[in-house]
Design an enzyme around this catalytic site. Structure first.
Site, mmCIF file in Angstrom:
data_model
loop_
_atom_site.group_PDB
_atom_site.id
_atom_site.type_symbol
_atom_site.label_atom_id
_atom_site.label_comp_id
_atom_site.label_asym_id
_atom_site.label_seq_id
_atom_site.Cartn_x
_atom_site.Cartn_y
_atom_site.Cartn_z
ATOM 1 N N GLU A 61 -18.147 -3.179 24.462
ATOM 2 C CA GLU A 61 -17.371 -4.311 24.613
ATOM 3 C C GLU A 61 -16.040 -4.374 23.921
ATOM 4 O O GLU A 61 -15.220 -4.800 24.044
ATOM 5 C CB GLU A 61 -18.176 -5.501 24.353
ATOM 6 N N HIS A 100 0.969 -1.315 0.025
ATOM 7 C CA HIS A 100 -0.064 -0.011 -0.097
ATOM 8 C C HIS A 100 0.819 1.150 -0.074
ATOM 9 O O HIS A 100 1.429 1.725 1.061
ATOM 10 C CB HIS A 100 -0.959 -0.024 1.214
ATOM 11 N N HIS A 157 -28.786 -14.191 24.761
ATOM 12 C CA HIS A 157 -27.799 -13.990 25.971
ATOM 13 C C HIS A 157 -27.212 -15.244 26.414
ATOM 14 O O HIS A 157 -26.377 -15.127 27.266
ATOM 15 C CB HIS A 157 -28.547 -13.383 26.966
ATOM 16 N N HIS A 160 -3.702 2.893 -3.411
ATOM 17 C CA HIS A 160 -4.142 2.489 -1.853
ATOM 18 C C HIS A 160 -3.348 1.321 -1.946
ATOM 19 O O HIS A 160 -2.581 1.202 -1.032
ATOM 20 C CB HIS A 160 -5.750 2.435 -1.851
#
Lengths: 658, 658
Positions: free
Chosen positions: B406, B30, B468, B261
């Site tokens: 999280e 890149h 859950h 890129h």
């Protein structure tokens, strides 16, 4: 609909009472959110939401997603009170008990009025973005007479703090999904306590930065709620309404605190709520005047449904639209021809390119297919001549530039599939299935047809190195229930896997595809052999002592190993196993007939973790794979470095054979 | 340092030349980002960044994270030119080749000057937040003389679009991490093309909404870059500097397009770059005057290091600080006593509470432990008397209220561990390991000691239902290389697992803990038996025909099954396997001695997917588990519903024995 604030307050209190009583009876659950948002939800249900309790599947209904799924009693109460067949009062009485459709979190597969399974925070709102995309897309294709509805969301602080929220609202703002309205339960409380503990964000400014309209209201003032919703409906941008509420509203000693969030209020506090609200009815009983006002909300929707029905009949295209909404596939006219051509031409091709070739045919034949990629279009090979880009200026486009938003993409795909009328597929690198994994799981749980196109599926991607090389991903995805993980070996298998992904309408599929070229290994397209999950690709010619079981890019390697073994007089079968889940669903006779046999050494070959392969090869078998992180180098060198060559494998087999 | 713009331009061009030439030689990589950000990086390296090439581990160095890790040639060039021992020019010449430390993405375990492994987008910046947290925390504990440095990040559009960015900057803004500065490569190009394709966001407004200071500059104007950085340094908030750049700057035909890129520029374009920039040196050669200017950037840092050394010696606490930075554990004075007490008292306790009890002792003994939870503190039991909350007003606090973030939490934990001086642990529900999974993986790859406390580890959580209830999670985590997954069976095993998590300084650990109470199963604390990964908990008394292998909450169930079998005269061993990874590292003699034996039926019992258990039980064994999504009901009913009772298991064993 009643506009009387006193009657509306009583309707809201019915929601509060059902919520607190059901949680108390279950001795677990979340009363705070339903009690806090009862007023907002009552206004929405009474005056705005377009729904018909008699037909939860009415295609032009508004979609309502309770993104804060822990407040499940809110939606159960709303559905029951407004006249849906489910849940019944008995279901609510049995909230959170085995067999009740009123599960701890709302499940789309249990209650028809529940549009999406929610609970994993942030995903409800992100799925709603997908629903709103599907709505605008179908509107562009079928017109206002058939498709013209809104998408509503109730979300909490958790939904807004999760990372996927950024991805979801960025996409919605960019696509100017003005018919999406999020009602934010702005109660300033999270489980740990005040939101001040963990966030200082100016939420309104963030949404505005993403191109959203933002309004605010006192979430307990009916007139203010109406005014804010009216403003949102009038605005051409997607809208966030900050509904300032008191969590557990009505519980005199506990409201406004995290104590109401996830526990029953207790009998004493519940008695005080009844006193405070002037609610005298016993648990699970609704006074007839309140019940009548609630039923009237559903009647309004029935009338709207009837009007739509007449209008849509007159508009034409009704049959095509209905078939789309039922998820039916059209006849794939050119498909058999395409597969036969592939079988004849035997192209040497990367399976990501094979996927593009298959998609070129399929996207032309199946207008419901709406593709996309998380900014890897050229690498995932997901765009075809039939799929021009979708934009705020052209919702008819069938290709979503999802941006660098893997999780948001996968959640939106779930929402599109739940909405119906479109079959979403979207691409990223297999290693980034970790980013979209929570949505892949939720798609499987919700039984939706979302198709994940995951390219660069092993060390075969080469130089990008271990951050980009999936190793454990195939195993980690295979273990998700109700997900089909497919790893085709060549161009024909890729076509067959695409066919299966489309045919499996009630579960998601994931295609793991190579960056590198692969030789053709199958030359007969008469039957979709991938449908069996695994099949005998090339039987042993000599006396069979070995079975080689491989997937994807390693099937060609297995054929090399076979050739070397047979050159030494050792017979070996090559079994291609593009989809272990489908194989496990075959009759036992097919499975034991294909794999096994006295004294036969079973060898698995896959450029990924060996974890889980023992279920096919046993303790005495041999598992060739990669049980460590990869490395950065050209692909061929990596296959050699990690022992994935015939030269490295054959001696191990010989040693095992003794 | 030189302030001469012409000399600085030449220094930047050296970075450009190395980047384009290395990518060309590798035929992959890149070049666009390093060429676009060369000017910004040169100013940062020359005038601001505090570093000493002679000692990449100097504790008070500034931390620099290349969050846009695909632009790896940028950091390789910077490290090499400024005088680090690694990478050498030969390493750069072998960019992306097997054995070169210059991997496709920068790897912290290959190059000492690389602070973090980056490439999975968004995580570098999120780890930098953790580094900045660790810096302020250690500053509060050890004072300015020992700890007083900044955290710098170069990030691209991908890093900003990823969801984890929202979580990371929210946390940084809330904690007012004013010594963190992000240099955003604002080139308006992503892989798919213009950023307009997928985003309409006002990035500056979003960062401001999160409590950040935002500046902007022309990323090719040295004076403007300096001015923006000066402004950022002066501001008390974390700063984002939008560096308006041209991707691939210097490549006349390709700059400003996505073509630069991720592919080599090609020989023709590279020749044109040399012409455009006036860069006449051959590939991999740096003119001596430019090299000297670059080396001088490192000399400046050496002087700062010497000053710090003198100052820190005078300040006292130096030995304690050095030990902390080396990651050494202090003597755990009360620890043996605690374990002995647990063995004697035999508490019936949920392992999440057992974890809290262990942590209460450990956080007192180990000041490096910094805890937290993603808004589930009371459920994860992660807070102890020693860990008061950290806030912008009190960085000395040892508990981070991570909010409902999280992934951001797990990434920050990686950053804290990489910074050194702290041992991070953080809690959420096991099912939400899916959300943090990309960071769990990256922690394993980076070999850091981050400890994930994952409670509610099975259907045993009960009523919250399938969204859950982890089912596939234990298997999916066990397959991640270099991660220890621990599932202790009782209070003593929980203590032992915590001890192991601390002792394993070069890999992350994950503790899967129950919500529900468990009886004690181990009564002897003399040896840490969990260290072996699996051990014989209770041998058969009758003639052994069965081996029961269980983890966590199912060990007590295995003991029930054992009792029932032995009551029928069938001898059965019970093996507890708290950590399969540690077991697999034991000598073969131990492993085969523990599990196996002629004619013995092996039975695994775990309340999760059976996938992977065949490696211990074989094709003839029996795997008791849950291979579907869970359901909403009280826990005991669910264990019965899914066949995880002695009553359900014993007949299956009897049938197998025939």
């Amino acid at each position: 609909m009643t506009q009387d604030p006193v009657r509306l307050a009583a309707m809201a209190n019915a929601v509060r009472a059902l919520s607190m009583d059901a949680v108390q009876a279950a001795n677990s659950g979340h009363p705070g959110m339903p009690m806090g948002m009862a007023d907002v939800a009552t206004v929405l249900w009474s005056d705005y939401l377009k729904f018909d309790p008699a037909d939860p599947a009415w295609p032009d209904r508004d979609r309502f997603v309770l993104s804060a799924g822990h407040g499940s009693m809110l939606i159960y109460a709303l559905l029951h009170l407004s006249g849906y067949a489910q849940p019944t009062m008995d279901d609510i009485r049995n909230f959170r008990q085995l067999g009740s459709v009123c599960a701890g979190h709302p499940e789309n597969f249990l209650v028809p009025g529940v549009e999406a399974t929610t609970g994993p925070l942030g995903q409800g709102l992100a799925m709603a973005v997908g629903m709103a995309v599907a709505e605008r897309h179908l509107n562009a294709q079928f017109g206002d007479d058939l498709v013209d509805h809104r998408t509503w969301v109730i979300a909490g602080d958790g939904c807004l703090m999760e990372g996927v929220n950024h991805e979801a609202i960025g996409l919605a703002g960019h696509l100017k999904l003005g018919r999406m309205i999020v009602l934010w339960d702005d109660n300033r409380i999270t489980i740990d306590g005040s939101t001040d503990l963990s966030t200082s964000e100016d939420v309104a400014a963030r949404y505005a930065a993403a191109g959203w309209h933002v309004a605010a209201c006192n979430g307990h003032d009916v007139a203010a709620i109406r005014s804010a919703i009216d403003e949102a409906v009038a605005d051409h941008r997607p809208s966030l309404i900050a509904c300032r509420t008191v969590i557990g509203k009505g519980a005199p000693n506990l409201q406004g605190t995290s104590k109401t969030h996830g526990s029953p209020l207790g009998a004493a506090e519940i008695a005080l709520v009844r006193e405070t609200l002037g609610w005298t009815a016993p648990a699970f009983e609704i006074p007839e005047n309140v019940a009548a006002d609630w039923r009237a909300t559903g009647t309004r929707g029935g009338e709207a449904h009837a009007t739509w029905h007449a209008r849509s009949q007159a508009a034409g295209k009704g049959a095509e639209f209905a078939a789309r909404m039922r998820g039916e596939l059209p006849q794939l006219a050119d498909w058999a021809g395409y597969k036969a051509q592939v079988a004849a031409e035997r192209p040497k091709m990367a399976t990501r390119k094979a996927s593009e070739a298959a998609l070129s045919v399929l996207t032309q034949a199946v207008p419901a297919l709406v593709g996309g990629s998380a900014d890897l279009t050229g690498s995932n090979n997901t765009k075809t001549p039939s799929t021009t880009s979708m934009s705020a200026d052209d919702y008819a486009g069938r290709y979503v530039n999802y941006g660098i938003r893997e999780f948001g993409m996968a959640a939106a795909m779930n929402g599109m599939a739940l909405h119906g009328g479109v079959i979403p597929y979207g691409g990223t690198f297999l290693v980034f299935s970790d980013y979209s994994r929570p949505a892949i799981r939720l798609g499987a749980l919700q039984q939706v047809r979302a198709i994940h196109v995951m390219t660069h599926d092993s060390i075969g991607l080469g130089e990008d190195g271990p951050t980009h090389q999936p190793v454990e991903h195939l195993a980690s995805l295979r273990v998700i229930p109700d997900l089909l993980v497919m790893r085709p070996a060549d161009t024909l298998e890729t076509a067959e896997c695409w066919e299966l992904a489309l045919q499996n309408a009630d579960r998601p599929s994931l295609l793991a595809l190579t960056r590198q070229n692969l030789p053709a290994v199958r030359f007969d397209a008469a039957e979709n052999l991938c449908a069996k999950g695994a099949y005998l690709l090339k039987p042993a010619t000599a006396d069979r002592r070995v079975q080689l079981i491989a997937t994807g890019s390693e099937v060609a390697l297995a054929l090399e190993v076979q050739a070397a073994l047979e050159g030494d007089g050792i017979g070996a079968d090559v079994i291609s196993m593009p989809c272990a889940e489908l194989f496990m669903e075959q009759p036992a006779a097919y499975r034991t007939g294909l794999i096994g046999g006295d004294g036969v050494l079973r060898v698995s070959i896959e450029a990924g973790a060996t974890f889980g392969w023992e279920r096919f090869t046993g303790l005495d078998g041999l598992n060739i794979g990669i049980d460590r992180f990869g490395a950065s180098a050209p692909a061929e060198e990596l296959f050699a470095r990690f022992g994935l060559t015939a030269e490295a494998i054959v001696p191990q087999i010989m040693a095992k054979l003794g």
